[in-house]
Scaffold this active site. Structure first.
Site, PDB file in Angstrom:
ATOM      1  N   HIS A 148      -6.988 -11.185  -0.411  1.00 37.71           N
ATOM      2  CA  HIS A 148      -6.238 -10.864   0.807  1.00 37.71           C
ATOM      3  C   HIS A 148      -6.972 -11.427   2.022  1.00 37.71           C
ATOM      4  O   HIS A 148      -7.973 -10.884   2.467  1.00 37.71           O
ATOM      5  CB  HIS A 148      -6.135  -9.343   0.920  1.00 37.71           C
TER       6      HIS A 148
ATOM      7  N   TYR B 209      -7.131  -7.913   8.040  1.00 43.21           N
ATOM      8  CA  TYR B 209      -8.224  -7.273   7.307  1.00 43.21           C
ATOM      9  C   TYR B 209      -9.441  -8.216   7.292  1.00 43.21           C
ATOM     10  O   TYR B 209      -9.419  -9.267   7.933  1.00 43.21           O
ATOM     11  CB  TYR B 209      -7.743  -6.849   5.912  1.00 43.21           C
TER      12      TYR B 209
ATOM     13  N   ASN C 101      -3.155 -10.394   7.468  1.00 44.37           N
ATOM     14  CA  ASN C 101      -2.770  -9.113   8.079  1.00 44.37           C
ATOM     15  C   ASN C 101      -3.887  -8.369   8.801  1.00 44.37           C
ATOM     16  O   ASN C 101      -3.857  -7.149   8.925  1.00 44.37           O
ATOM     17  CB  ASN C 101      -2.138  -8.186   7.025  1.00 44.37           C
TER      18      ASN C 101
ATOM     19  N   THR D  13       0.842  -1.187   0.000  1.00 39.77           N
ATOM     20  CA  THR D  13       0.000   0.000   0.000  1.00 39.77           C
ATOM     21  C   THR D  13       0.878   1.238   0.000  1.00 39.77           C
ATOM     22  O   THR D  13       1.773   1.364   0.833  1.00 39.77           O
ATOM     23  CB  THR D  13      -0.881  -0.044   1.262  1.00 39.77           C
TER      24      THR D  13
ATOM     25  N   ASN E 240      -2.723  -5.550  12.957  1.00 42.69           N
ATOM     26  CA  ASN E 240      -4.040  -4.931  13.143  1.00 42.69           C
ATOM     27  C   ASN E 240      -4.845  -5.595  14.263  1.00 42.69           C
ATOM     28  O   ASN E 240      -6.041  -5.861  14.126  1.00 42.69           O
ATOM     29  CB  ASN E 240      -4.833  -4.964  11.827  1.00 42.69           C
TER      30      ASN E 240
HETATM   31  C1  LIG Z   1       4.756   0.168   2.716  1.00 47.86           C
HETATM   32  C2  LIG Z   1       4.159  -1.192   2.893  1.00 47.86           C
HETATM   33  C3  LIG Z   1       2.860  -1.426   2.488  1.00 47.86           C
HETATM   34  C4  LIG Z   1       2.296  -2.697   2.599  1.00 47.86           C
HETATM   35  N1  LIG Z   1       1.043  -2.921   2.109  1.00 47.86           N
HETATM   36  C5  LIG Z   1       0.553  -4.176   2.044  1.00 47.86           C
HETATM   37  C6  LIG Z   1      -0.651  -4.456   1.343  1.00 47.86           C
HETATM   38  O1  LIG Z   1      -1.266  -3.586   0.725  1.00 47.86           O
HETATM   39  N2  LIG Z   1      -1.102  -5.727   1.350  1.00 47.86           N
HETATM   40  C7  LIG Z   1      -0.426  -6.733   1.987  1.00 47.86           C
HETATM   41  O2  LIG Z   1      -0.870  -7.870   1.959  1.00 47.86           O
HETATM   42  N3  LIG Z   1       0.748  -6.491   2.627  1.00 47.86           N
HETATM   43  C8  LIG Z   1       1.260  -5.252   2.644  1.00 47.86           C
HETATM   44  N4  LIG Z   1       2.484  -5.020   3.217  1.00 47.86           N
HETATM   45  C9  LIG Z   1       3.269  -6.147   3.726  1.00 47.86           C
HETATM   46  C10 LIG Z   1       4.229  -6.642   2.641  1.00 47.86           C
HETATM   47  O3  LIG Z   1       3.525  -7.235   1.557  1.00 47.86           O
HETATM   48  C11 LIG Z   1       5.221  -7.671   3.196  1.00 47.86           C
HETATM   49  O4  LIG Z   1       4.507  -8.775   3.671  1.00 47.86           O
HETATM   50  C12 LIG Z   1       6.056  -7.083   4.309  1.00 47.86           C
HETATM   51  O5  LIG Z   1       6.582  -5.829   3.933  1.00 47.86           O
HETATM   52  C13 LIG Z   1       7.214  -8.018   4.679  1.00 47.86           C
HETATM   53  O6  LIG Z   1       8.073  -8.187   3.578  1.00 47.86           O
HETATM   54  P1  LIG Z   1       9.510  -7.430   3.520  1.00 47.86           P
HETATM   55  O7  LIG Z   1      10.201  -7.775   4.809  1.00 47.86           O
HETATM   56  O8  LIG Z   1      10.184  -8.009   2.323  1.00 47.86           O
HETATM   57  O9  LIG Z   1       9.244  -5.973   3.397  1.00 47.86           O
HETATM   58  C14 LIG Z   1       3.043  -3.750   3.158  1.00 47.86           C
HETATM   59  C15 LIG Z   1       4.349  -3.500   3.583  1.00 47.86           C
HETATM   60  C16 LIG Z   1       4.913  -2.249   3.449  1.00 47.86           C
HETATM   61  C17 LIG Z   1       6.337  -2.018   3.858  1.00 47.86           C
END
Ligand SMILES: Cc1cc2nc3c(=O)[nH]c(=O)nc-3n(C[C@H](O)[C@H](O)[C@H](O)COP(=O)(O)O)c2cc1C
Length: 614
Positions: free
Chosen positions: A415, A420, A418, A268, A475
């Site tokens: 989804h 939701y 997390n 996001t 959340n």
């Molecule tokens: C800025 C940001 C926005 C995110 N938005 C979403 C999202 O829209 N949907 C989702 O399932 N996870 C979202 N996540 C979680 C990521 O998909 C991912 O699971 C999480 O960042 C861990 O991976 P990483 O350690 O490689 O960043 C978001 C993470 C970040 C950093």
């Protein structure tokens, strides 16, 4: 512009055979080449044959004194180099019984030890992203009689370089093998192919001029290499190198060919307009990241009440479809593939954002404040969904999936993670219902299954993925019985045969991950647990991803590393340093800053060059 203009190469063993043929091609194409040979008896004749872009140096890899001299000559005449082609060898063929120790020592000295120490001496001069090519021999694979020692010596150097070299040094260059497919002594043809990044990366060599019927044309031989295919290119079998990680092996997902196993996790970024329509900077952002094996675009809401935060994109009307179409077109134009995540926020929403009281399985408020246009606000108590709400929400997911396909996405990700809406149905602390959607595990997983089934029925199973986050407390979630929920959920999802299951913060040492892998025979995307809330590891998650692949995952999704590195795949492939996340607050807000201004390696290099020449 000539084909290899600007390329600086060293060909060790370049005064004869395949090395000589390669050197000729490089010079013909405008490159500058330094050739070294053990016995360059007629240097002037060799220069005349190769062309004026060639320098010749006498170097005997078995003589320790000549190796530093070679490195000094390279530094003096070429400076830094893009390509090191190692072709020095000696072949003393004999069946096993008559092989003498002297013969064996001589071959190891030149072909193995000499090659290794030559590479070690020249490695500091290789540009980041440069290439080392070893010629090996088909005898290593074919077991040609009388070539036992020779075959061993030719098979060894790349592996030794990989295992015993400092990983930092070896990782920043690509390591390739080229091997003659036929065993002849007279090399008369060679091909040099420019890498996809515009630099010389791969050389295929032919041991004889190929006949047309021998050719297996490849328009992208370098890509083939990176993708782990072994190809016959211009009559030369080119094997992938020992450093190639399984992350870069191609695979299929549903109806898609993925060039690598790196998936951009949904993130996001709050850059849609106030109506949820994707803006043009989103097209730029995703197109910059099109080299991902797959992009899963950020959460988009399937209806108005499902909206979570300000400026979240949506996918429930024509304007949304048109906005996303611009994004998918831009990604496709860059060669990428894209799914869209469908997310209903449930209790993670606010009337100030959506205009509605949020809907949730039960009237239990999010235990934390939520972002609104006026800053963080206390969460409101959601309204518990009626059976009609449930039915219409399922229908909205199905319609949104249809819209996503119309907008040019290859598929959607449902989804259910997390914290939701779908996850809220799964968890004990968010679902206090007493009807068919609450209570037992079978009841709590029902809503996710109904949504996935409706989406599968609408757009086809091969275009649907599902995201889950077992045990993740995002959340305010506290599932209560994680081990009980996921095995039956995964087993029931498997019957719907979606294209993939995507596990958030996966840990190969956790029993729940192993259990999911056991029950899920389809494609599994694992998002490595890199320590949420802690800074990214320096490798962005590459090592953790490789561990998960070894534990049975098929694809690896990374979030923050992709956010900060538009060319993440290239950087990981060559072991280049990663951009750190700048300005964490710009993750979720703002315009272009912290969004489309993260540099690629190439842009960084140009910037440094510009600043040093002014
Ligand atoms: C800025 C940001 C926005 C995110 N938005 C979403 C999202 O829209 N949907 C989702 O399932 N996870 C979202 N996540 C979680 C990521 O998909 C991912 O699971 C999480 O960042 C861990 O991976 P990483 O350690 O490689 O960043 C978001 C993470 C970040 C950093």
């Amino acid at each position: 512009m000539t084909r290899y203009g600007g390329t600086r190469a060293v060909v060790v063993g370049g005064t004869a055979g395949i090395g000589l043929a390669i050197a000729k091609r490089l010079v013909e194409g405008g490159g500058t080449v330094l050739l070294s040979g053990r016995t360059p008896t007629h240097p002037a004749a060799t220069v005349a044959e190769v062309g004026s872009g060639a320098h010749i140096v006498h170097a005997d890899p078995t003589d320790p004194a000549t190796i530093p001299a070679l490195a000094a000559a390279v530094e003096e005449r070429l400076g830094r180099i893009d390509l090191l082609f190692v072709d020095a060898d000696v072949g003393l063929f004999a069946p096993i019984t008559p092989v003498t120790e002297e013969q064996s020592d001589r071959q190891f000295a030149v072909n193995t030890k000499g090659a290794y120490f030559t590479v070690r001496a020249l490695l500091p001069l290789l540009n980041d992203g440069g290439s080392i090519v070893f010629t090996t021999s088909s005898t290593s694979a074919a077991g040609t009689p009388g070539t036992g020692v020779y075959a061993m010596t030719k098979a060894a150097p790349p592996r030794r370089a990989d295992r015993h070299g400092s990983p930092d040094e070896v990782a920043r260059v690509a390591l390739f093998l080229a091997t003659d497919a036929t065993v002849t002594t007279d090399a008369t043809d060679a091909t040099v192919t420019t890498g996809s990044d515009g630099r010389t990366a791969l050389l295929g060599a032919g041991a004889h001029r190929p006949r047309p019927e021998d050719l297996e044309p490849s328009t992208h031989p370098v890509e083939d290499l990176h993708h782990g295919r072994t190809k016959t290119i211009m009559n030369a079998t080119v094997h992938t190198d020992a450093t190639t990680s399984p992350l870069f092996r191609p695979t299929r997902l549903g109806g898609l060919d993925l060039p690598n196993r790196l998936v951009m996790a949904p993130m996001t970024r709050n850059r849609a307009d106030a109506e949820g329509v994707p803006r043009s900077i989103m097209a730029t952002y995703y197109a910059q990241r099109a080299s991902a094996g797959l992009i899963i675009a950020e959460a988009a809401t399937p209806n108005a009440v499902g909206l979570t935060y300000p400026h979240i994109p949506a996918i429930f009307n024509r304007d949304h479809v048109a906005g996303w179409r611009r994004v998918t077109d831009a990604v496709r134009a860059e060669g990428g593939r894209m799914f869209l995540q469908l997310q209903h926020g449930g209790r993670v929403g606010h009337p100030d954002n959506s205009g509605f009281t949020p809907l949730a399985p039960s009237a239990i408020a999010l235990p934390e404040p939520i972002h609104t246009p006026d800053g963080l606000r206390e969460a409101v108590v959601p309204r518990a969904m009626t059976l009609d709400d449930i039915r219409s929400t399922v229908a909205d997911f199905a319609a949104a999936a249809r819209n996503a396909i119309d907008a040019g996405f290859a598929g959607v990700e449902v989804h259910s993670a997390n914290g939701y809406l779908l996850h809220q149905f799964l968890g004990q602390n968010t679902n206090h219902r007493t009807d068919a959607y609450g209570g037992s595990v079978a009841h709590r997983i029902r809503f996710t299954l109904e949504v996935v089934r409706a989406v599968v029925d609408t757009i086809g199973a091969e275009r649907v993925g599902v995201r889950i986050s077992p045990g993740v407390p995002a959340n305010g979630m506290a599932e209560g019985d994680t081990e009980a929920i996921y095995p039956p959920l995964v087993a029931a999802l498997a019957e719907l045969e979606p294209a993939y299951l995507h596990v958030v913060l996966a840990d190969p040492d956790q029993p729940v991950f192993r259990e999911i892998r056991r029950r899920w025979t389809g494609t599994l995307i694992a998002n490595p647990d890199l320590g949420w809330g802690r800074p990214l590891p320096a490798d962005g998650g590459r090592h953790a991803g490789e561990r998960l692949l070894a534990a049975g995952a098929d694809l690896i999704s990374l979030g923050r590393a992709f956010l900060a590195n538009p060319d993440l795949v290239h950087r990981l492939r060559i072991g280049a340093p990663l951009n750190p996340i700048r300005d964490a607050y710009l993750m979720y807000t703002g315009g272009e800053e912290g969004y489309i201004d993260y540099p690629t390696l190439a842009a960084d290099r140009d910037r440094v060059l510009a600043s040093t020449t002014h």
